[in-house]
Each structure stands twice: as structure tokens, then as C-alpha cells.
Motif scaffolding. Sequence first.
Motif, PDB file in Angstrom:
ATOM      1  N   LEU A 587      -1.509  -9.208  10.286  1.00  0.00           N
ATOM      2  CA  LEU A 587      -2.098 -10.139  11.250  1.00  0.00           C
ATOM      3  C   LEU A 587      -3.230  -9.482  12.036  1.00  0.00           C
ATOM      4  CD1 LEU A 587      -1.870 -12.962  12.616  1.00  0.00           C
ATOM      5  CD2 LEU A 587      -0.283 -11.918  14.232  1.00  0.00           C
ATOM      6  N   ASN A 588      -3.108  -8.190  12.323  1.00  0.00           N
ATOM      7  CA  ASN A 588      -4.117  -7.478  13.099  1.00  0.00           C
ATOM      8  C   ASN A 588      -5.159  -6.775  12.221  1.00  0.00           C
ATOM      9  OD1 ASN A 588      -3.273  -7.450  16.173  1.00  0.00           O
ATOM     10  ND2 ASN A 588      -1.380  -7.292  14.999  1.00  0.00           N
ATOM     11  N   GLY A 589      -5.154  -7.058  10.922  1.00  0.00           N
ATOM     12  CA  GLY A 589      -6.179  -6.507  10.031  1.00  0.00           C
ATOM     13  C   GLY A 589      -5.943  -5.074   9.602  1.00  0.00           C
ATOM     14  N   LEU A 590      -4.772  -4.492   9.878  1.00  0.00           N
ATOM     15  CA  LEU A 590      -4.459  -3.104   9.509  1.00  0.00           C
ATOM     16  C   LEU A 590      -3.686  -3.119   8.185  1.00  0.00           C
ATOM     17  CD1 LEU A 590      -3.348  -1.920  13.068  1.00  0.00           C
ATOM     18  CD2 LEU A 590      -5.593  -1.642  11.993  1.00  0.00           C
ATOM     19  N   HIS A 591      -4.419  -3.416   7.116  1.00  0.00           N
ATOM     20  CA  HIS A 591      -3.766  -3.646   5.821  1.00  0.00           C
ATOM     21  C   HIS A 591      -3.184  -2.361   5.236  1.00  0.00           C
ATOM     22  CE1 HIS A 591      -5.449  -7.654   5.993  1.00  0.00           C
ATOM     23  NE2 HIS A 591      -6.658  -7.134   6.168  1.00  0.00           N
ATOM     24  N   LEU A 592      -3.899  -1.243   5.355  1.00  0.00           N
ATOM     25  CA  LEU A 592      -3.389   0.013   4.800  1.00  0.00           C
ATOM     26  C   LEU A 592      -2.115   0.450   5.510  1.00  0.00           C
ATOM     27  CD1 LEU A 592      -6.727   1.978   4.242  1.00  0.00           C
ATOM     28  CD2 LEU A 592      -5.242   0.961   2.506  1.00  0.00           C
ATOM     29  N   ASP A 593      -2.063   0.260   6.836  1.00  0.00           N
ATOM     30  CA  ASP A 593      -0.842   0.590   7.573  1.00  0.00           C
ATOM     31  C   ASP A 593       0.328  -0.270   7.105  1.00  0.00           C
ATOM     32  OD1 ASP A 593      -2.050   2.554   9.153  1.00  0.00           O
ATOM     33  OD2 ASP A 593      -2.806   1.058  10.549  1.00  0.00           O
ATOM     34  N   ALA A 594       0.046  -1.527   6.811  1.00  0.00           N
ATOM     35  CA  ALA A 594       1.106  -2.412   6.308  1.00  0.00           C
ATOM     36  C   ALA A 594       1.661  -1.898   4.985  1.00  0.00           C
ATOM     37  CB  ALA A 594       0.562  -3.831   6.147  1.00  0.00           C
ATOM     38  N   LEU A 595       0.771  -1.414   4.086  1.00  0.00           N
ATOM     39  CA  LEU A 595       1.232  -0.904   2.794  1.00  0.00           C
ATOM     40  C   LEU A 595       2.015   0.394   2.958  1.00  0.00           C
ATOM     41  CD1 LEU A 595      -1.969  -1.617   0.666  1.00  0.00           C
ATOM     42  CD2 LEU A 595       0.151  -2.930   0.741  1.00  0.00           C
ATOM     43  N   VAL A 596       1.609   1.224   3.914  1.00  0.00           N
ATOM     44  CA  VAL A 596       2.338   2.475   4.166  1.00  0.00           C
ATOM     45  C   VAL A 596       3.779   2.175   4.589  1.00  0.00           C
ATOM     46  CG1 VAL A 596       2.486   4.456   5.710  1.00  0.00           C
ATOM     47  CG2 VAL A 596       0.290   3.848   4.686  1.00  0.00           C
ATOM     48  N   HIS A 597       3.956   1.246   5.485  1.00  0.00           N
ATOM     49  CA  HIS A 597       5.304   0.928   5.965  1.00  0.00           C
ATOM     50  C   HIS A 597       6.096   0.130   4.934  1.00  0.00           C
ATOM     51  CE1 HIS A 597       3.455   2.091   9.817  1.00  0.00           C
ATOM     52  NE2 HIS A 597       4.688   2.421  10.152  1.00  0.00           N
ATOM     53  N   PHE A 598       5.406  -0.536   4.006  1.00  0.00           N
ATOM     54  CA  PHE A 598       6.122  -1.171   2.896  1.00  0.00           C
ATOM     55  C   PHE A 598       6.739  -0.104   1.997  1.00  0.00           C
ATOM     56  CE2 PHE A 598       5.962  -2.869  -1.514  1.00  0.00           C
ATOM     57  CZ  PHE A 598       6.969  -3.813  -1.381  1.00  0.00           C
ATOM     58  N   ARG A 599       5.985   0.965   1.710  1.00  0.00           N
ATOM     59  CA  ARG A 599       6.543   2.075   0.934  1.00  0.00           C
ATOM     60  C   ARG A 599       7.724   2.702   1.691  1.00  0.00           C
ATOM     61  NH1 ARG A 599       0.869   3.326   0.180  1.00  0.00           N
ATOM     62  NH2 ARG A 599       0.204   2.833  -1.951  1.00  0.00           N
ATOM     63  N   ARG A 600       7.579   2.801   3.008  1.00  0.00           N
ATOM     64  CA  ARG A 600       8.653   3.361   3.825  1.00  0.00           C
ATOM     65  C   ARG A 600       9.905   2.485   3.742  1.00  0.00           C
ATOM     66  NH1 ARG A 600       8.090   4.091  10.381  1.00  0.00           N
ATOM     67  NH2 ARG A 600      10.260   4.727  10.801  1.00  0.00           N
ATOM     68  N   MET A 601       9.706   1.180   3.704  1.00  0.00           N
ATOM     69  CA  MET A 601      10.826   0.253   3.602  1.00  0.00           C
ATOM     70  C   MET A 601      11.547   0.425   2.263  1.00  0.00           C
ATOM     71  SD  MET A 601      10.615  -3.899   3.651  1.00  0.00           S
ATOM     72  CE  MET A 601      12.035  -4.920   3.284  1.00  0.00           C
ATOM     73  N   LEU A 602      10.774   0.551   1.181  1.00  0.00           N
ATOM     74  CA  LEU A 602      11.396   0.739  -0.132  1.00  0.00           C
ATOM     75  C   LEU A 602      12.138   2.072  -0.201  1.00  0.00           C
ATOM     76  CD1 LEU A 602       8.533  -0.558  -2.467  1.00  0.00           C
ATOM     77  CD2 LEU A 602      10.592  -1.764  -1.766  1.00  0.00           C
ATOM     78  N   ALA A 603      11.551   3.106   0.436  1.00  0.00           N
ATOM     79  CA  ALA A 603      12.204   4.419   0.421  1.00  0.00           C
ATOM     80  C   ALA A 603      13.532   4.410   1.177  1.00  0.00           C
ATOM     81  CB  ALA A 603      11.266   5.469   1.016  1.00  0.00           C
ATOM     82  N   SER A 604      13.657   3.498   2.168  1.00  0.00           N
ATOM     83  CA  SER A 604      14.909   3.417   2.932  1.00  0.00           C
ATOM     84  C   SER A 604      16.009   2.680   2.190  1.00  0.00           C
ATOM     85  CB  SER A 604      14.651   2.741   4.276  1.00  0.00           C
ATOM     86  OG  SER A 604      14.304   1.376   4.081  1.00  0.00           O
TER      87      SER A 604
END
Length: 1154
Positions: A587-604
Motif C-alpha cells: 500500500l505504501n509503495g515499498l514492494h521490495l520490503d513486502a517481498l522480503v517479509h514474504f520470504r520471511r513468512m515462508l521461512a517461518s
Amino acid sequence: MAGAVSALFLLDIKGRILIWRDYRGDVSAVQAERFFTKLIEKEGDIESRSPVVFDDGISYMFIQHNNVFLMTAARQNCNVASILLFLHRVVNVFKHYFEELEEESLRDNFVVVYELLDEIMDFGYPQYTEAKILSEFIKTDAYRMEVVQRPPMAVTNAVSWRSEGIWYKKNEVFLDVVESVNILVNSNGQIIRSEVVGALKMRTYLSGMPECKLGLNDRLLLETQGRTTKGKAIDLDDIKFHQCVRLSRFENDRTISFIPPDGSFDLMTYRLSTQVKPPVWVEAQVEKHSRSRIEILVKARSQFKERSTATNVEIELPVPSDAINPNVRTSMGSAKYAPENDALVWKIKSFPGGKEYMCRAEFSLPSITAEEATPEKKAPIRVKFEIPYFTVSGIQRKLRLNPLLPLLQTRLCHHLHLLSHFRTLKRRLAAGGSLRSPKSFKSYAETCASLLRLCSADGHLSALGLALHGHALRAGVSSDRSVSSKLLAMYALAGHPADRDLFLAERCRPPDLFSRNLMVAYSARSGDLATARLLFDGMPDRNAVTWTLMVDGHMKRGSVGEAAGYFERCPYKTVICFTAYISGFVLNGLHLDALVHFRRMLASGLMPNEVTFTCVLKACVGAGEFELGKSVVGLIVKTNFDGHVSVQNSLITLYLRMGDVDVARTVFDQMEERDVVSWTAILDVYAQMGDLKEARRIFEEMPERNEVSWSTMIARYGQSGEALEAINLFRFMLHDGQRPNVSCLASAISASSGCENLLFGSGVHCHALKVGFETDVFVGSSLIDMYCKCKDVADGRRVFDLIPEKNIVCWNSMVAGYSCNDRIEEAEELFEAMTNRNIASWNAMISGYAENGRFMRALETFDNLLVSELPPSQMTFSSVLLACATLCSLDKGKNLHGRIVKIGIQHEVFIGTALVDMYAKCGDIESTKRVFHGMPEKNEVSWSAMIQGLADNGFAEESITMFEEMKRAAIAPTDPTFLSVLFACSHCGLVDKGLQYFDSMEEIYGISPNTRHYSCVIDLLARAGHLREAEEIISTMPIKPEANSWAALLSACSTFRDEEIGERVAKRLWELEKENTAGYVLLSNIYASCGRWKDVAKVRTQMRRLGKKKVGGCSSIQIRDQFHTFFSWDVMHPKSSKVYDVLELVMSEMTYYK
């Protein structure tokens, strides 16, 4: 009964399923949607009134009772009469149990309804439908609707054709005029008799008893009323009104007033007996060949305006009953032989106005016919089509609702709806002892909670809501968790935090975790983050919902850092919490940060849901990580989330950005369920590809449109140069009841500036003022551009001054507006006042100088741009090269060419064409050829510039050869191309070839010659001595000739000493341009060449008397980046004396050598 029913559906008035029962397992819930679609299609068919609908092997039998449809679906052959009788008996059963059958009674008693459906039908076969028998073994308590005391009829305007108490969340009215034209035409194409049969069809979904008014055009003459009107009238015969129409009021205000029935009805039917012009004219030519075959040539021509389009055109052409072996060819659409109807059916999906299409068909006939064969009947040609917002009779309609009454009645009906439940609630409490058992207490509490939810949905605190609160306190159910939460929600949504806090303080026990979460949620969603943090910090315990609400609330308000802090401290990192966090980054235009935390979610070890995948796909698109997007797609398929609508919509967008249009279309076609986002996404696919025809077809097929889909089509039409179509779409959007957003308003304003339609642009400006977008920078910059392009600079500046926070686009638009309106000083002043400039700002000034003839200032501004260290764009070089070409500054042009090569844009078509034009106008034809042949890609403008350059520099034959090469390259010539070729033919004396090119403009390429083309042809004939042919062309040309045409002919008269034609031409030239001295000088030269010195003196005397002087020619040279201009016998130059000394020396040397 021959067959069994597969399922029984109970639908609301809009076709949505309330309850359904599957008996045989061979139909699905989707069938209800298909049924309602077919039902709506039947409403437009006057001849069809059947209670049975057939579609794809399924028979739908239905009845309607109040606001409920009872429908059965069957794949077997059923007895329709028995099924319809059964449905009517089902209605009686429901009325026995619930007092009245309505949507509300079904929702309140769904358990009883399911029990009844199981008993009255078994495996698709009807069973017991006697209410008394069913009551013996189905004794579940049912909530019976009670007759509520209605307001007086004077308030509700109660009528017999409309029941009281109707209420809709959204009031809708659909009005359409359906007309059929019957025309009898003789063999010569003359209309012998014609009539129009029409009906005003309405479909209303209005609350209460609304009073509507229908206004027809003021010149309507109703024959049955015996009224007379002034001016042109429309005589309508056989008028029939619905019983709801109050004809007495028509006599007073000339409008038709009525209280409409609920649903569909024909408001008025009429017949118009007059000579009409059919919108689609069809001509058929039939030719029989010795009884062996027959040929039919059909021409269909649309006789309405180009801005309208007929859709679903179907032309039925009768053919002999014994015709076989059809061979059909069409220029548009498709044609199919229908032997069952002895007809050829020609279908055209879209038929624009002013177009003509052809269909050619050939049939074989039997060679042997019966001797006593009956003469063949001549069946009529039938044409069916739809034209939105168009009527043959010219009837205009405007529906007007009473502005106050519907609103009051909607609220009144809604409050009566709540009030009836409230009274029932009180009666249940007055029955005594009904709340002692836990089951009755729970049921009563749930009823209170439902009523409070309806009150909170209003968004304002009503007296009924307060009364319900008091009633809950007296009944002792306010302590129930669901009731207390609904009370809390009611006060929070009504915007009464003080009442909310007072309610919490008066509770016997402290708020539980659910209530605290509810308060945090409402504070965060309303933007009051300070209160949300205060509530959060004061909570004794928190759960995953609490932390997720804080993360989501801060993300939606742009507080990314604080949201990250809450997320990292959260001890419950669930899928929902991760999803809220990832969606916040997107929503805030920080697309790369969103992908980083998606990888973090999968790793958890957490598994994403459909919302997570939707956000991640958006992040992949925003960050351009298409390879990662493909990996996400694989994970979606692996986890079986590829069937969710939101995920599929994101997939379409991903494939579109990747350029895989076919895959995006495949995803769309395979979707079992589509929403408006799906349609808009696939619409944008074809719109971005430039295939507006397919995009428009999809747009017309969309079952629902939102402001994004409208904005997409309007913007694409405007960008493609079809400004009129964009304007029409915007008008249709407003008629459709849509509220345009900022993007849509900006696109509509840009379209009005594209066609310089100031009236429409001002109307859009007014609409922007109404909806509060007038100060938006995007709308404001578009308004500035529109007003300036329409030559209304004052209003453009007024808009500019009213924008509170101007961005650089607003400044650039205003500077460009001043420049294009020859107000360069004001543009300079505004340009100097700009604190921040980009390349568009400099381009606006440079192009403004070039367009206003200030080429030296354009070059100086370009030098200042280079000093500012901003990189020039292609548009910058184009404007500066134009200045160099006009000044014939070859050195400066070569310098620019070097810069272009250094930047690496010399192979761009735009730049290459500008270089070709510059070298050609500077006379360096070799460099012109070198640049042209070095271009990897050439368009029609590049070829035209090369052809023009060769012709201007005296290489006329090469110019014509280049034109032939252009045609061999399959590039269609344009207006400037033919202008250059005709100019070359004129200077080569190729009269026949020039006339051949001129004739081919319209015959082959469809280009209508303008005045400049005619001037070249006249100059071509005049130079060759064909003065009378030239005079004949200039006298008979379909457009008004320009002064250059007469001047060219007059110059030739001077050359060939034709004083007779010269005198006539000179007079016409004086009439066109009284200030131009060329006609006087040329006529004087004609008289001098013929020895008519008295006439020469007379012309010269007339020139002196009128104060006219011959404008002297001038020459200019460039020395060290400075231009020096000289006139004949000029002494204004500071070094004129030295110039004349050198000139005298050169002249003496020339005399000596002579």
C-alpha cells in the motif's frame, strides 16, 4: 408427471439465492445466475411472456410472489402445468407458516424452510402440499410476520398496483424506449408507407411510494388529448398508458406523473404514422441465372450520426425455399443460411454511423420444378438492432424523481422496518416468563443484536437506536456479549466517543478483550492512532487480533516505522498478521520490503492464504520482479489457491506486465467466477495493446462497470486520438450513475482539449467543482492545458492561481499555455519564477520560442539548458533543429547532430526525421541522404521529409523516384507527401504525372485534397502554360481557394503575358488579400511586358494612393554564431560602409574581367 425436478430455488428480487435445495445432484447454484440473466433478456422481448425459460438443456419454471422468485430447474422433460401448480401451493404453505411470504420471512425462518422443502418434495417429485397435514409433523416454531400499522395513505400515496413497505438499500430506475419500424418500399427504393411502434419500458427498484415524473420533448402532440402545439410536432397515435399514470396532471405541467409498480412494466405504448428515415437502410439486388442459381447482393447503410453505434445488428433476408449450396461473403460480420426459416441471416456485432457494408450470396436452385408450382411469396426483409440513446421518432425522455419524497420515504420505510421488529420484540417480552430459559434468553439477545446491527449500519445515532439500548437494559440482555458489542459499535460508528465511553463506564464489569479490540479497531480505522495507542497500552492482555489491528492501522496511515515496531514486538505472528504487514508495504509503495517479509513468512513455516498471494503478486509487479512472480505462481498452483477470484485477477495483471497477453487472456477465460476487477484487468490488456475495438467489445459485455473501467476506456480513446469517442463515453458514464474519479476527470478534460471543445471542457470543470476535485493537481493541470489550447488563457491562469499546492506539472502546463498562445513575455516571467524546473519546463520555453518565430531566443535558451546540466530530450532537439533549419544555421545543426550521436539517440525515428529536415532546409543534400539511409526505421513522416527536401533543393526527379520507393515499401503517403510530390512535378514540368498523383489521392488513398494541394496543381498547370485549365480548376474547386492559388496563376500570366486572364485573377487576389502588394506588382509587370505603360502608371498610382509599398527581400548570413541580415540598399548595419566598399571593389573587378 413425466420427469423429476432437479432443484428448487428461492431467489430475491435481484436474482440472488436466498435458499435452495438440490434433489438430484445434476445442477449447481450457478444455474440461478444463468436463469436470471435469461429472465432479464426476456424482458426486452415483447412477444415472450412465458413462465418457462430454456437454457443449455435445463428447463426453468418460475413464479413471482411479492419480492421472491420461486424457481425449479430440471434436466428432464417435466409437466409444466403441474410444476407451476406445485409452486403456487408452496406459496400457500409458506403463508400458512409465516403469515406472509417475503424475503424477510424466509431469512428469519430458514430452518423451517429447509424442513418444509424436504417434506414437500422427494427426489424431485412433489409430495404433500397441504399445510394442515404438514403442521402435524413439522412443529418447529416459526416467526410469523405481523401486520404493522401503516401510516395514512395521504403520507404514503398508497395505490392498488404497488404494495406498501417496499425498501431497497439502493434505489434504481431503468428507463428504455424500444421502437420497431415497419416500412413498405417499392422496387425503386421509395418509401410507400412507414410507421413506428414503440414502448416506454421501465424497471424500478424504489423504496416507499415514490412519485416519478417523465418529461417528453415539448413538441409532442398527443392526438388522444386533442391538444395542439406550435412548431414541428410528433403525432402519436394509439397511445396507451399504464394505469399508474395520472393523466390529469399532464394538462397542467406537461409531464407524466405516476407512482410506479415495483419491477418491470410498460409505462406507455404508442404508434407513429409518419414518413421516417430508417436508421439502417438495406438494399437487395436479386439476379436469377436460368433457374440454376441465384445471386443476392445486399448493401446495408447506417443513416445515423457517426458518434452513435448500432449493436447486435441482425438482417434476415428471404431466399427461395428450395435454395441449396450457399456461398456467402461479407465485408463485415458473418452470414449464415437458416433453411428452417428460408432466410439468410447476416449478423454484425457493431455497426457505426455513416458506414456501408456489403454481403454477397450465391445459391443453387433445382433445375426441375413442378408444373403447378405456386408462385413464390415475397417475404419482407427484417432488420433487428440496438442503438443506445437513439430513437427513430425523436422522442426524448427525462425521468425526474421528487427530490425530497424518495429520500424521506426511504428513511421512513427503513425506520418502519426496524420499528415493526422493535414492536414484535416488546410483545415477546410482554408475553411474560419468556426469558427464563437459557435458550429463550439467547434467542432474545440475538434478536436485539440484529436490530442494533441495523441501527449501526445507518452510520448515525437514531432515536430508535437509543430506544433499543434502553429496551435492552430493561430486558436485562445488555450484558450479553453480542448485544454489548453491537451497542459499542453503534456508538462508535455514529461518531459519539463520549457516549461510547459513558456506555463503557456504566457497565457492571470492565470491558473484556473483545470489546477492547473493537474500540482499538474503530479508532485505528477512523485514523485516530493516538487513541488507538492509548487503548492498546492500557489493555491488561492482548491477543493476535490486537497486534494485527495496530499493525494494519499504522500501515494504512503511512506510519510504516511504527507499524514495523508493533510487528516485531508481536508474540503472535500469524498468517493474518503477516498478511496485514505485507499488504501495508504494498500500500505504501515499498514492494521490495513486502517481498522480503514474504520470504520471511515462508521461512517461518506459515502457509500464505489468498489475500497474501494477492498482495505478493502486486508487489512482484510493482518491483518488476517477474522471475520471482513466476515462482509465486508455482506456489499458488501447488497450494490450490489459483481458483480464487482475487488471486486470478492479480495473475492477469502480472502476465500483462510481463507481456504475456495470451496467458492473461487464458486465465480470464478459465475463470469460473468473474468480478468487476477481472473484467477491468482484461479490458486494460487490450487497451494497452492499442486494440480498442476488442477492448470496447469487452467493455460492452461487462455485467458491471466501476469508475476504473470507465476511466481506462476514456483515457485510451483520448490517447489514441479519438477524443470525440472519449467525450461520448464520459457522458455515458454520467448517465450510468457512476461517479468519476480524479483519473477519469483528467482524461475527459484532456480529450476535450484534444478536439478543442471548450464547452464540454467547461462542463467537466463544473462537475469537478461539484465533487470537490477542482484543487487536485492532476485535474488542475489538465484544466490549464485545456483552457490554453482552447485559446482561453485567462481562465487557464485563473485555475492555476486557485490550486493551493502546485506541482511542477501545473507550472509547465501554464508556461506551455502562454507559449502556444503567442504570449511569450508572460511565459518568460512565469518560467523565471519557477523554483524547480525539469526538462519539460525547458522544452515548453524552447518550443514556444520556435513556434512564435523567435529562433535565436530558442537557441539561446538551449545553451542555458546545457549550462543547467539537465540532459536534453528528443523533444528538445526537435525544437532546436527546427530553429536551425529555419535560420539555415548548418554549423549549429551539425553541432547538435554531434550531441545527438554522443547521447546515442540518432537512430530514433523522431530525431532522424528532424535531422533530415534540418539538413535539407540548410541545403546540405548529401548529409540529408546519409542520415535518411542510415535510419534503421522510417515512418511516413521520414519519407515525406526526404521527398520534400529533394524537391526544395531542385532534385525534383529524385524526389519523384523516392516517392515511388516509398510506395514499394508499403508505406501509405500522407498529405505532406503528396504536397512535396506535386511541388516536384511542378518544377519538372511533369503535368500528366502530377495530375495522375493528384487524382490518386482520393481514389486510391482516400485523402481529400486541401487548398495547398490545389495550389500546387494550379502552379503545375500555370508553369506549363495551361492558364485556362488552371483558371477552370480554381473556379470549380470544391473548397474556397487560398490567395497563393491566385498568386501562382497571376505569376504565370506575367510570364506568358496573358493580360486578359491576369486582370481577372488580379481582381480576385485583391478581394482576398487587400494588404498584399504581390497582386499589384505582378499585374504591373504584365502591363509592362505588353507595353501598356498607362496601365502600369495607373496601378502604381493606385498603390501609392492606398499607401502600399513592395516588401523588399532580405538576406542573412551566420558568422561566429551571430546572424547578420541585409535588405536591398540597406544602410542600417553598423558596418554597411565597409560592406558597400567591398561590393564596389568586387563589381569593378567583374567589370574589368568582362
